[in-house]
Design a protein around this motif. Structure first.
Motif, PDB file in Angstrom:
ATOM      1  N   MET A  53      10.453  69.097  15.227  1.00 26.20           N
ATOM      2  CA  MET A  53      11.399  69.245  16.338  1.00 26.20           C
ATOM      3  C   MET A  53      11.981  67.916  16.773  1.00 26.20           C
ATOM      4  O   MET A  53      13.048  67.856  17.373  1.00 26.20           O
ATOM      5  N   ALA A  54      11.270  66.816  16.454  1.00 25.37           N
ATOM      6  CA  ALA A  54      11.823  65.508  16.819  1.00 25.37           C
ATOM      7  C   ALA A  54      13.039  65.164  15.979  1.00 25.37           C
ATOM      8  O   ALA A  54      13.805  64.263  16.331  1.00 25.37           O
ATOM      9  N   MET A  55      13.241  65.863  14.861  1.00 24.95           N
ATOM     10  CA  MET A  55      14.365  65.557  14.000  1.00 24.95           C
ATOM     11  C   MET A  55      15.466  66.611  14.105  1.00 24.95           C
ATOM     12  O   MET A  55      16.489  66.509  13.433  1.00 24.95           O
ATOM     13  N   VAL A  56      15.241  67.673  14.894  1.00 27.38           N
ATOM     14  CA  VAL A  56      16.253  68.707  15.040  1.00 27.38           C
ATOM     15  C   VAL A  56      17.225  68.275  16.129  1.00 27.38           C
ATOM     16  O   VAL A  56      16.881  68.223  17.303  1.00 27.38           O
ATOM     17  N   LEU A  57      18.419  67.941  15.741  1.00 28.79           N
ATOM     18  CA  LEU A  57      19.402  67.424  16.681  1.00 28.79           C
ATOM     19  C   LEU A  57      20.675  68.239  16.633  1.00 28.79           C
ATOM     20  O   LEU A  57      21.039  68.787  15.594  1.00 28.79           O
ATOM     21  N   LYS A  58      21.346  68.319  17.750  1.00 29.09           N
ATOM     22  CA  LYS A  58      22.686  68.859  17.745  1.00 29.09           C
ATOM     23  C   LYS A  58      23.625  67.863  17.071  1.00 29.09           C
ATOM     24  O   LYS A  58      23.374  66.675  17.049  1.00 29.09           O
ATOM     25  N   PRO A 150      11.366  64.821  21.632  1.00 25.42           N
ATOM     26  CA  PRO A 150      11.730  66.145  21.116  1.00 25.42           C
ATOM     27  C   PRO A 150      13.229  66.308  20.882  1.00 25.42           C
ATOM     28  O   PRO A 150      13.641  67.156  20.090  1.00 25.42           O
ATOM     29  N   GLU A 151      14.042  65.494  21.549  1.00 29.40           N
ATOM     30  CA  GLU A 151      15.491  65.568  21.363  1.00 29.40           C
ATOM     31  C   GLU A 151      15.989  64.686  20.227  1.00 29.40           C
ATOM     32  O   GLU A 151      17.122  64.836  19.766  1.00 29.40           O
ATOM     33  N   GLY A 152      15.173  63.750  19.773  1.00 29.01           N
ATOM     34  CA  GLY A 152      15.583  62.802  18.744  1.00 29.01           C
ATOM     35  C   GLY A 152      15.247  61.383  19.157  1.00 29.01           C
ATOM     36  O   GLY A 152      14.535  61.146  20.141  1.00 29.01           O
ATOM     37  N   SER A 161      20.379  44.199  34.748  1.00 26.67           N
ATOM     38  CA  SER A 161      21.106  44.940  35.783  1.00 26.67           C
ATOM     39  C   SER A 161      21.987  46.045  35.223  1.00 26.67           C
ATOM     40  O   SER A 161      22.418  46.929  35.957  1.00 26.67           O
ATOM     41  N   GLN A 162      22.268  46.025  33.909  1.00 20.73           N
ATOM     42  CA  GLN A 162      23.002  47.097  33.241  1.00 20.73           C
ATOM     43  C   GLN A 162      22.168  47.560  32.051  1.00 20.73           C
ATOM     44  O   GLN A 162      21.932  46.808  31.120  1.00 20.73           O
ATOM     45  N   ARG A 163      21.715  48.823  32.098  1.00 21.71           N
ATOM     46  CA  ARG A 163      20.738  49.286  31.120  1.00 21.71           C
ATOM     47  C   ARG A 163      21.188  50.597  30.460  1.00 21.71           C
ATOM     48  O   ARG A 163      21.002  51.672  31.026  1.00 21.71           O
ATOM     49  N   PRO A 164      21.780  50.521  29.280  1.00 22.82           N
ATOM     50  CA  PRO A 164      22.151  51.748  28.570  1.00 22.82           C
ATOM     51  C   PRO A 164      20.919  52.501  28.085  1.00 22.82           C
ATOM     52  O   PRO A 164      19.892  51.904  27.749  1.00 22.82           O
ATOM     53  N   GLU A 165      21.032  53.806  28.067  1.00 17.73           N
ATOM     54  CA  GLU A 165      19.958  54.668  27.580  1.00 17.73           C
ATOM     55  C   GLU A 165      20.589  55.932  27.015  1.00 17.73           C
ATOM     56  O   GLU A 165      21.455  56.531  27.633  1.00 17.73           O
ATOM     57  N   GLY A 166      20.158  56.342  25.815  1.00 17.72           N
ATOM     58  CA  GLY A 166      20.716  57.555  25.238  1.00 17.72           C
ATOM     59  C   GLY A 166      20.139  57.869  23.875  1.00 17.72           C
ATOM     60  O   GLY A 166      19.238  57.185  23.376  1.00 17.72           O
ATOM     61  N   LEU A 167      20.662  58.929  23.264  1.00 18.17           N
ATOM     62  CA  LEU A 167      20.169  59.431  21.987  1.00 18.17           C
ATOM     63  C   LEU A 167      20.986  58.881  20.828  1.00 18.17           C
ATOM     64  O   LEU A 167      22.183  58.628  20.950  1.00 18.17           O
ATOM     65  N   LEU A 168      20.299  58.738  19.686  1.00 20.01           N
ATOM     66  CA  LEU A 168      20.934  58.312  18.443  1.00 20.01           C
ATOM     67  C   LEU A 168      21.077  59.533  17.532  1.00 20.01           C
ATOM     68  O   LEU A 168      20.088  60.183  17.195  1.00 20.01           O
ATOM     69  N   TYR A 169      22.303  59.830  17.156  1.00 20.24           N
ATOM     70  CA  TYR A 169      22.604  60.986  16.319  1.00 20.24           C
ATOM     71  C   TYR A 169      22.909  60.530  14.889  1.00 20.24           C
ATOM     72  O   TYR A 169      23.733  59.637  14.692  1.00 20.24           O
ATOM     73  N   PRO A 170      22.289  61.152  13.869  1.00 19.91           N
ATOM     74  CA  PRO A 170      22.623  60.796  12.490  1.00 19.91           C
ATOM     75  C   PRO A 170      24.104  61.055  12.218  1.00 19.91           C
ATOM     76  O   PRO A 170      24.665  62.064  12.656  1.00 19.91           O
ATOM     77  N   GLU A 171      24.734  60.135  11.483  1.00 20.20           N
ATOM     78  CA  GLU A 171      26.143  60.290  11.138  1.00 20.20           C
ATOM     79  C   GLU A 171      26.341  60.170   9.621  1.00 20.20           C
ATOM     80  O   GLU A 171      26.753  61.115   8.980  1.00 20.20           O
TER      81      GLU A 171
END
Length: 235
Positions: A53-58, A150-152, A161-171
């Motif tokens: 499930m850690a590799m199942v991504l939208k 679980p999302e990837g 003071s500026q901190r990006p955070e997010g998911l990495l999607y295979p391309e």
């Protein structure tokens, strides 16, 4: 047992009856020799393993907003414009020491960074204020981390003071797509992608050397025209 019953039956019948019943007897005999499927000694094949499930991504194309799709589609323009300003206008830090970090053509195969702790620094290229602003700013090193969720894969800048955070999607074999949000100042977490349009981030993760990656963010909301987050494993 079936054979014995057939033999007894045949012995008690006339020759004519035996000839008439011969086809039926043959069918019953063959059926008696066949092994029922539910008595087979062969075990059924095992079910396929459950997906990780850690590799199942939208697909990121089904998640990205129209505004961010436009920013992402114009990333080559962002590189060109930001680098032109950076080379022409004064800035803060050593631009020429960055090497491949600010070379848009330097992209290697296998873009997925391993999980763990990283040292990271932000480089801002270009100025939304035109000739009045700084052409570039090279910041110091902070802490980042990549986790498997679980999302990837999730990239998080932990300090600053500026901190990006997010998911990495295979391309593809050279790029991963980043969709996330920006945490500011003392906020504990960044807003989820899509929760606040003004905080949305779209970018691309690329490998540019042995154990060296960059997150490229075209057309950020404030200050610069291209942001780069350099990532190297923490030792």
């Amino acid at each position: 047992m079936v054979s014995a019953v057939l033999s007894s039956f045949v012995a008690r019948t006339s020759p004519a009856m035996r000839r008439a019943c011969a086809p039926l007897a043959l069918v019953l005999a063959l059926g008696a020799c066949a092994t029922p499927r539910y008595f087979s000694e062969e075990a059924p094949p095992p079910p396929p393993p459950a997906p990780d499930m850690a590799m199942v991504l939208k697909d990121w194309r089904g998640v990205i907003t129209p505004a961010d799709r436009d920013r992402y589609g114009r990333r080559a323009e962002a590189w060109s414009h930001a680098l032109e300003q950076a080379r022409r206008q004064p800035g803060s830090g050593d631009l020429f020491a960055l090497g491949d970090l600010i070379n848009p053509a330097k992209v290697l195969a296998d873009p997925q960074p391993p999980t763990g702790n990283y040292r990271c620094r932000t480089v801002k290229l270009g100025s939304q204020g035109g000739d009045e602003g700084l052409g570039y700013v090279v910041y110091g090193w902070f802490g980042c981390r990549i986790d498997r969720t679980p999302e990837g894969l999730r990239l998080s800048k932990l300090t600053g003071s500026q901190r990006p955070e997010g998911l990495l999607y295979p391309e593809d074999g050279r790029h991963m797509v980043f969709l996330g949000g920006m945490a500011l100042a003392s906020e504990h977490v960044a807003p989820a992608y899509g929760a606040q349009e003004g905080r949305n981030l779209v970018g691309m993760v690329e490998r540019i050397g042995d154990e060296r990656w960059r997150l490229v963010l075209p057309w950020p909301r404030n200050e610069s025209n291209l942001d780069i987050l350099e990532l190297v494993p923490a030792r």
